[in-house]
Design a protein around this motif. Structure first.
Motif, PDB file in Angstrom:
ATOM      1  N   SER A 250       7.263  -4.197   9.398  1.00 50.82           N
ATOM      2  CA  SER A 250       7.440  -3.947  10.767  1.00 50.82           C
ATOM      3  C   SER A 250       8.798  -5.036  10.989  1.00 50.82           C
ATOM      4  O   SER A 250       9.086  -5.304  10.264  1.00 50.82           O
ATOM      5  CB  SER A 250       6.215  -4.885  11.349  1.00 50.82           C
ATOM      6  OG  SER A 250       6.738  -6.410  11.262  1.00 50.82           O
ATOM      7  N   ILE A 251       8.935  -4.271  12.344  1.00 49.94           N
ATOM      8  CA  ILE A 251      10.715  -4.554  12.854  1.00 49.94           C
ATOM      9  C   ILE A 251      10.096  -5.119  14.167  1.00 49.94           C
ATOM     10  O   ILE A 251       9.499  -4.715  14.538  1.00 49.94           O
ATOM     11  CB  ILE A 251      11.577  -2.941  13.306  1.00 49.94           C
ATOM     12  CG1 ILE A 251      11.457  -2.811  11.646  1.00 49.94           C
ATOM     13  CG2 ILE A 251      12.711  -3.791  13.682  1.00 49.94           C
ATOM     14  CD1 ILE A 251      12.728  -1.253  11.980  1.00 49.94           C
ATOM     15  N   GLN A 252      10.066  -6.338  14.169  1.00 53.25           N
ATOM     16  CA  GLN A 252      10.264  -7.195  15.377  1.00 53.25           C
ATOM     17  C   GLN A 252      11.719  -8.275  15.918  1.00 53.25           C
ATOM     18  O   GLN A 252      12.520  -8.129  14.907  1.00 53.25           O
ATOM     19  CB  GLN A 252       9.120  -7.875  15.316  1.00 53.25           C
ATOM     20  CG  GLN A 252       7.924  -8.012  14.549  1.00 53.25           C
ATOM     21  CD  GLN A 252       6.555  -8.828  14.844  1.00 53.25           C
ATOM     22  OE1 GLN A 252       7.581 -10.062  14.714  1.00 53.25           O
ATOM     23  NE2 GLN A 252       5.935  -8.501  14.141  1.00 53.25           N
TER      24      GLN A 252
ATOM     25  N   VAL B 232      20.565  -7.945   8.983  1.00 54.10           N
ATOM     26  CA  VAL B 232      21.043  -7.430  10.196  1.00 54.10           C
ATOM     27  C   VAL B 232      20.523  -8.396  10.932  1.00 54.10           C
ATOM     28  O   VAL B 232      18.884  -8.435  10.367  1.00 54.10           O
ATOM     29  CB  VAL B 232      21.189  -5.630  11.101  1.00 54.10           C
ATOM     30  CG1 VAL B 232      22.605  -5.255  10.369  1.00 54.10           C
ATOM     31  CG2 VAL B 232      19.181  -5.341  10.421  1.00 54.10           C
ATOM     32  N   MET B 233      20.765  -9.104  12.064  1.00 48.12           N
ATOM     33  CA  MET B 233      19.791  -9.806  13.430  1.00 48.12           C
ATOM     34  C   MET B 233      18.726  -8.833  13.703  1.00 48.12           C
ATOM     35  O   MET B 233      20.015  -8.101  14.530  1.00 48.12           O
ATOM     36  CB  MET B 233      20.417 -11.177  13.696  1.00 48.12           C
ATOM     37  CG  MET B 233      19.658 -11.940  14.655  1.00 48.12           C
ATOM     38  SD  MET B 233      18.145 -11.730  14.287  1.00 48.12           S
ATOM     39  CE  MET B 233      17.870 -14.111  14.169  1.00 48.12           C
TER      40      MET B 233
ATOM     41  N   SER C  92      15.029   2.719  18.874  1.00 49.05           N
ATOM     42  CA  SER C  92      16.137   3.053  19.351  1.00 49.05           C
ATOM     43  C   SER C  92      16.381   1.473  19.096  1.00 49.05           C
ATOM     44  O   SER C  92      15.326   0.212  19.849  1.00 49.05           O
ATOM     45  CB  SER C  92      16.149   2.829  20.999  1.00 49.05           C
ATOM     46  OG  SER C  92      17.414   2.035  21.117  1.00 49.05           O
ATOM     47  N   LEU C  93      17.305   0.485  17.814  1.00 53.34           N
ATOM     48  CA  LEU C  93      17.142  -0.392  17.856  1.00 53.34           C
ATOM     49  C   LEU C  93      18.719  -0.818  18.314  1.00 53.34           C
ATOM     50  O   LEU C  93      19.778  -0.657  18.303  1.00 53.34           O
ATOM     51  CB  LEU C  93      17.417  -0.582  16.266  1.00 53.34           C
ATOM     52  CG  LEU C  93      15.832  -0.090  15.507  1.00 53.34           C
ATOM     53  CD1 LEU C  93      16.354  -0.552  13.886  1.00 53.34           C
ATOM     54  CD2 LEU C  93      14.790  -1.368  15.743  1.00 53.34           C
ATOM     55  N   ASP C  94      18.535  -2.361  18.127  1.00 58.43           N
ATOM     56  CA  ASP C  94      19.745  -3.850  18.956  1.00 58.43           C
ATOM     57  C   ASP C  94      19.721  -4.242  17.952  1.00 58.43           C
ATOM     58  O   ASP C  94      18.388  -4.871  17.556  1.00 58.43           O
ATOM     59  CB  ASP C  94      19.349  -4.138  20.058  1.00 58.43           C
ATOM     60  CG  ASP C  94      19.619  -3.172  21.176  1.00 58.43           C
ATOM     61  OD1 ASP C  94      19.394  -2.161  21.319  1.00 58.43           O
ATOM     62  OD2 ASP C  94      19.332  -3.301  22.861  1.00 58.43           O
ATOM     63  N   PHE C  95      20.890  -4.430  17.507  1.00 57.20           N
ATOM     64  CA  PHE C  95      20.822  -5.326  15.704  1.00 57.20           C
ATOM     65  C   PHE C  95      22.686  -5.561  15.912  1.00 57.20           C
ATOM     66  O   PHE C  95      23.463  -5.385  16.697  1.00 57.20           O
ATOM     67  CB  PHE C  95      20.485  -5.390  14.873  1.00 57.20           C
ATOM     68  CG  PHE C  95      20.857  -4.056  14.846  1.00 57.20           C
ATOM     69  CD1 PHE C  95      22.240  -3.624  13.314  1.00 57.20           C
ATOM     70  CD2 PHE C  95      20.844  -2.516  14.734  1.00 57.20           C
ATOM     71  CE1 PHE C  95      22.871  -2.595  12.887  1.00 57.20           C
ATOM     72  CE2 PHE C  95      21.131  -1.724  14.130  1.00 57.20           C
ATOM     73  CZ  PHE C  95      22.673  -1.354  13.326  1.00 57.20           C
TER      74      PHE C  95
END
Length: 70
Positions: free
Chosen positions: A6-8, A30-31, A46-49
């Motif tokens: 999972s990605i949170q 990556v955070m 879409s990811l912000d990191f």
């Protein structure tokens, strides 16, 4: 496919960039700062990191689009 990954937001994850922009800098922690479904029906996000380890110093990378075969 069933997946237990999972990605949170506020989680750390491993990042592998292929092809890499600079030799020796392909992998980085990556955070995750944002996760947004694109609602395309293709499982794309879409990811912000924040990528703290990169050749030019830490990077804030908003709006990276990823998913199957991206």
């Amino acid at each position: 496919m069933d997946s237990k990954y999972s990605i949170q937001e506020n989680d750390w994850a491993g990042w592998l960039e292929v092809p890499t922009s600079a030799p020796g800098w392909a992998a980085s922690p990556v955070m995750i700062t944002g996760v947004f479904p694109l609602k395309t029906g293709q499982g794309r996000l879409s990811l912000d990191f924040i990528q703290p380890l990169s050749p030019g110093g830490g990077l804030n990378r908003p709006g990276f689009v990823g998913g199957p075969n991206s």
